[in-house]
Write a protein that holds these residues in place. Structure first.
Motif, PDB file in Angstrom:
ATOM      1  N   ILE A 235       0.794  -1.141   0.206  1.00  0.00           N
ATOM      2  CA  ILE A 235      -0.016   0.176  -0.043  1.00  0.00           C
ATOM      3  C   ILE A 235       0.870   1.186  -0.011  1.00  0.00           C
ATOM      4  CG2 ILE A 235      -1.764   1.373   1.256  1.00  0.00           C
ATOM      5  CD1 ILE A 235      -2.565  -1.707   2.545  1.00  0.00           C
TER       6      ILE A 235
ATOM      7  N   LEU B 283       1.811   5.154   3.287  1.00  0.00           N
ATOM      8  CA  LEU B 283       1.219   4.952   4.476  1.00  0.00           C
ATOM      9  C   LEU B 283       1.975   5.985   5.425  1.00  0.00           C
ATOM     10  CD1 LEU B 283       1.233   1.119   4.805  1.00  0.00           C
ATOM     11  CD2 LEU B 283      -0.875   2.741   4.691  1.00  0.00           C
TER      12      LEU B 283
ATOM     13  N   ARG C 197      -7.331  11.792   2.337  1.00  0.00           N
ATOM     14  CA  ARG C 197      -6.260  10.578   2.121  1.00  0.00           C
ATOM     15  C   ARG C 197      -6.484   9.443   2.904  1.00  0.00           C
ATOM     16  NH1 ARG C 197      -4.463   7.498  -1.090  1.00  0.00           N
ATOM     17  NH2 ARG C 197      -2.130   7.134  -1.265  1.00  0.00           N
ATOM     18  N   ARG C 198      -6.648   9.789   4.366  1.00  0.00           N
ATOM     19  CA  ARG C 198      -6.933   8.706   5.406  1.00  0.00           C
ATOM     20  C   ARG C 198      -7.996   7.860   4.988  1.00  0.00           C
ATOM     21  NH1 ARG C 198      -5.907  12.933   9.383  1.00  0.00           N
ATOM     22  NH2 ARG C 198      -8.143  13.388   9.634  1.00  0.00           N
TER      23      ARG C 198
ATOM     24  N   LEU D 275      -6.923   5.658   2.275  1.00  0.00           N
ATOM     25  CA  LEU D 275      -6.111   4.535   2.792  1.00  0.00           C
ATOM     26  C   LEU D 275      -6.678   3.379   3.591  1.00  0.00           C
ATOM     27  CD1 LEU D 275      -2.684   6.751   3.263  1.00  0.00           C
ATOM     28  CD2 LEU D 275      -2.803   4.889   1.572  1.00  0.00           C
TER      29      LEU D 275
ATOM     30  N   GLU E 251      -8.313   1.101   1.455  1.00  0.00           N
ATOM     31  CA  GLU E 251      -7.367   0.417   0.731  1.00  0.00           C
ATOM     32  C   GLU E 251      -6.710  -0.692   1.859  1.00  0.00           C
ATOM     33  OE1 GLU E 251      -3.290   0.349  -1.909  1.00  0.00           O
ATOM     34  OE2 GLU E 251      -4.367   2.116  -1.320  1.00  0.00           O
TER      35      GLU E 251
ATOM     36  N   ALA F 130      -0.432   1.908   9.147  1.00  0.00           N
ATOM     37  CA  ALA F 130      -1.832   1.546   8.875  1.00  0.00           C
ATOM     38  C   ALA F 130      -2.743   1.350  10.035  1.00  0.00           C
ATOM     39  CB  ALA F 130      -1.649   0.054   8.242  1.00  0.00           C
TER      40      ALA F 130
END
Length: 192
Positions: free
Chosen positions: A32, A35, A45-46, A49, A52, A126
């Protein structure tokens, strides 16, 4: 292959809401990009992510400690409890757990505390991201229940707006009564 779980928490400092921890075991075959420490990323963006991470991780789990638990056992012990609960929720057992910070919760797992790990260890980054996204969503939902406090904006932290609302409206059931600003406001109400 050694399975590493990263663990981080969000919400130690706020005056309201639960402390939320996440544990994440990343899949080395599904990297990913981007991070980082959740605080260094935009909210958008958080969110991207977090989606994902939940899609690609070998395992992830959230754990929490509620306001009543924080008030009963203190924020450090409640943070450890949330971390333990996150680890217990993993569908895959890690060989090593890396914790963001300088102390590890009591656990049967082999553990390593890493100061600043949320910015340097992918698994901890993460965990930081999915914990923050989950807790922020809770505070946005609580904003609808208690609109006069502004939880959607400050997420329960002791901002000037939040403290002013506390002085005007008092504490709600989601406020941490063991935290000094709340204690002081409740004491002032009692003495008037």
């Amino acid at each position: 292959m050694m399975l590493i779980a990263g663990v981080d928490e969000v919400g130690r400092g706020p005056l309201a809401g639960a402390v939320v921890a996440a544990a994440v075991i990343l899949d080395p075959n599904r990297p990913i990009a981007g991070l980082n420490d959740s605080k260094k990323l935009t909210a958008k963006r958080r969110e991207q992510l977090a989606f994902e991470i939940r899609e690609k991780a070998l395992a992830w789990s959230l754990g929490r400690a509620e306001v009543e638990e924080i008030d009963a056992i203190n924020i450090l012990q409640a943070t450890f409890l949330a971390m333990q609960r996150a680890l217990e929720g993993l569908a895959v057992q890690p060989d090593l757990v890396k914790i963001d910070g300088n102390r590890c919760p009591p656990s049967a797992y082999k553990m390593e505390a890493i100061v600043g790990g949320d910015a340097t260890v992918a698994e901890i980054s993460a965990a930081s991201i999915i914990a923050k996204v989950a807790r922020d969503a809770e505070l946005v939902a609580l904003d609808a229940v208690y609109p006069q406090y502004g939880f959607a904006k400050h997420k329960g932290y002791g901002t000037a707006v939040h403290l002013a609302a506390l002085r005007e409206f008092g504490a709600t059931p989601i406020h941490r009564r063991s935290f000094a600003p709340i204690r002081d406001i409740l004491a002032a109400v009692v003495s008037t």
